[in-house]
Design a protein around this motif. Sequence first.
Motif, PDB file in Angstrom:
ATOM      1  N   ILE A   1       0.848  -1.194   0.000  1.00 44.33           N
ATOM      2  CA  ILE A   1       0.000   0.000   0.000  1.00 44.33           C
ATOM      3  C   ILE A   1       0.885   1.247   0.000  1.00 44.33           C
ATOM      4  CG2 ILE A   1      -1.811   1.266   1.217  1.00 44.33           C
ATOM      5  CD1 ILE A   1      -2.506  -1.461   2.589  1.00 44.33           C
TER       6      ILE A   1
ATOM      7  N   GLU B   1       0.403   4.853   0.083  1.00 42.65           N
ATOM      8  CA  GLU B   1      -0.608   5.872   0.382  1.00 42.65           C
ATOM      9  C   GLU B   1      -0.103   6.721   1.531  1.00 42.65           C
ATOM     10  OE1 GLU B   1      -3.198   8.349   0.916  1.00 42.65           O
ATOM     11  OE2 GLU B   1      -4.101   6.903  -0.472  1.00 42.65           O
ATOM     12  N   ASP B   2      -0.028   8.065   1.316  1.00 36.09           N
ATOM     13  CA  ASP B   2       0.569   8.915   2.342  1.00 36.09           C
ATOM     14  C   ASP B   2      -0.424   9.410   3.387  1.00 36.09           C
ATOM     15  OD1 ASP B   2      -0.740  10.597   0.581  1.00 36.09           O
ATOM     16  OD2 ASP B   2       0.690  12.231   0.822  1.00 36.09           O
TER      17      ASP B   2
ATOM     18  N   PRO C   1      -2.213   8.322   6.465  1.00 39.97           N
ATOM     19  CA  PRO C   1      -2.146   7.180   7.385  1.00 39.97           C
ATOM     20  C   PRO C   1      -3.497   6.527   7.652  1.00 39.97           C
ATOM     21  CG  PRO C   1      -0.845   9.011   8.212  1.00 39.97           C
ATOM     22  CD  PRO C   1      -1.639   9.543   7.063  1.00 39.97           C
TER      23      PRO C   1
ATOM     24  N   ALA D   1      -4.454   4.464   4.603  1.00 39.18           N
ATOM     25  CA  ALA D   1      -3.545   3.322   4.490  1.00 39.18           C
ATOM     26  C   ALA D   1      -3.876   2.249   5.536  1.00 39.18           C
ATOM     27  CB  ALA D   1      -2.102   3.782   4.647  1.00 39.18           C
ATOM     28  N   GLU D   2      -4.117   2.670   6.754  1.00 43.43           N
ATOM     29  CA  GLU D   2      -4.432   1.714   7.819  1.00 43.43           C
ATOM     30  C   GLU D   2      -5.795   1.076   7.609  1.00 43.43           C
ATOM     31  OE1 GLU D   2      -3.988   3.985  11.365  1.00 43.43           O
ATOM     32  OE2 GLU D   2      -1.810   4.232  11.103  1.00 43.43           O
TER      33      GLU D   2
ATOM     34  N   GLN E   1      -5.242  -1.547   5.004  1.00 44.93           N
ATOM     35  CA  GLN E   1      -4.475  -2.648   5.581  1.00 44.93           C
ATOM     36  C   GLN E   1      -5.353  -3.546   6.441  1.00 44.93           C
ATOM     37  OE1 GLN E   1      -1.596  -1.766   8.720  1.00 44.93           O
ATOM     38  NE2 GLN E   1      -0.105  -3.078   7.674  1.00 44.93           N
TER      39      GLN E   1
ATOM     40  N   ILE F   1       2.335  -1.355   4.472  1.00 45.44           N
ATOM     41  CA  ILE F   1       2.209   0.066   4.163  1.00 45.44           C
ATOM     42  C   ILE F   1       3.589   0.671   3.940  1.00 45.44           C
ATOM     43  CG2 ILE F   1       1.450   2.312   5.040  1.00 45.44           C
ATOM     44  CD1 ILE F   1      -0.623   0.829   6.733  1.00 45.44           C
TER      45      ILE F   1
ATOM     46  N   ASP G   1      -1.413   5.465  -4.580  1.00 43.20           N
ATOM     47  CA  ASP G   1      -2.034   6.787  -4.644  1.00 43.20           C
ATOM     48  C   ASP G   1      -1.294   7.629  -5.687  1.00 43.20           C
ATOM     49  OD1 ASP G   1      -3.670   8.912  -4.049  1.00 43.20           O
ATOM     50  OD2 ASP G   1      -2.516   9.537  -2.288  1.00 43.20           O
TER      51      ASP G   1
END
Length: 229
Positions: A6, A8-9, A11, A14-15, A18, A30, A52
Amino acid sequence: MQKVFIIEDDPKIAEHLQSYLVKYGYDAVIAEQFDDVMAEFHKQKPDLVLLDINLPSFDGYYWCRQIRKESICPVIFISARVGEMDQVMALENGGDDFITKPFHPEIVMAKIRSQLRRAYGEYAAQVQERILETEGLKLFPERLEMTFRNETVQLSKKEADIIESLLERYPRVAGREDLLEKLWDEQVYVDENTLNVNIARVRKKFESIGLSGAIETVRGAGYRLIVTW
């Protein structure tokens, strides 16, 4: 267990991705930094990438191009950008699919499963490697390689698809519409110039192994492989 990387900036997003991937039995990693995504890509060796577009340092298009130089790992873009041109850019830079934010997790999972089946089908390991050959020119579609005599050139997935169509149709013409259908599932994302750009890239790949003039443009129809060596 298949691994999803992943990139993706945000958080929280992204979480969220995940946790959902882990719930469905995937190993989800991540990205920890965005200055050298390829270093982490090499370390993780993922089976699929969620990417992203808006990232620090370099955007997702850039990192997708870097991935495509050495891997056919499926790449799914996830972005808040909703314009058609953003989706065109994602596909043009090597992406396999595009999901807009906000997204429904089930849609993301369905697209992940689809891309993983396409890339690593259930019987993929049992299938003998395909080799397409004409007059000493060899295409290895699964390796993304083309060879002629002692020269070898690496190909992008789209370049390999175009060359495969030309070899399969030889000495007949490979139609423009057939090529577009082979390259993209949804032609709505393709403009008139897209195939021309990719054909130009394929011509350069032929030239790099000593085969100039290997592709003939048949006006109003498509393209044909010319074997003159």
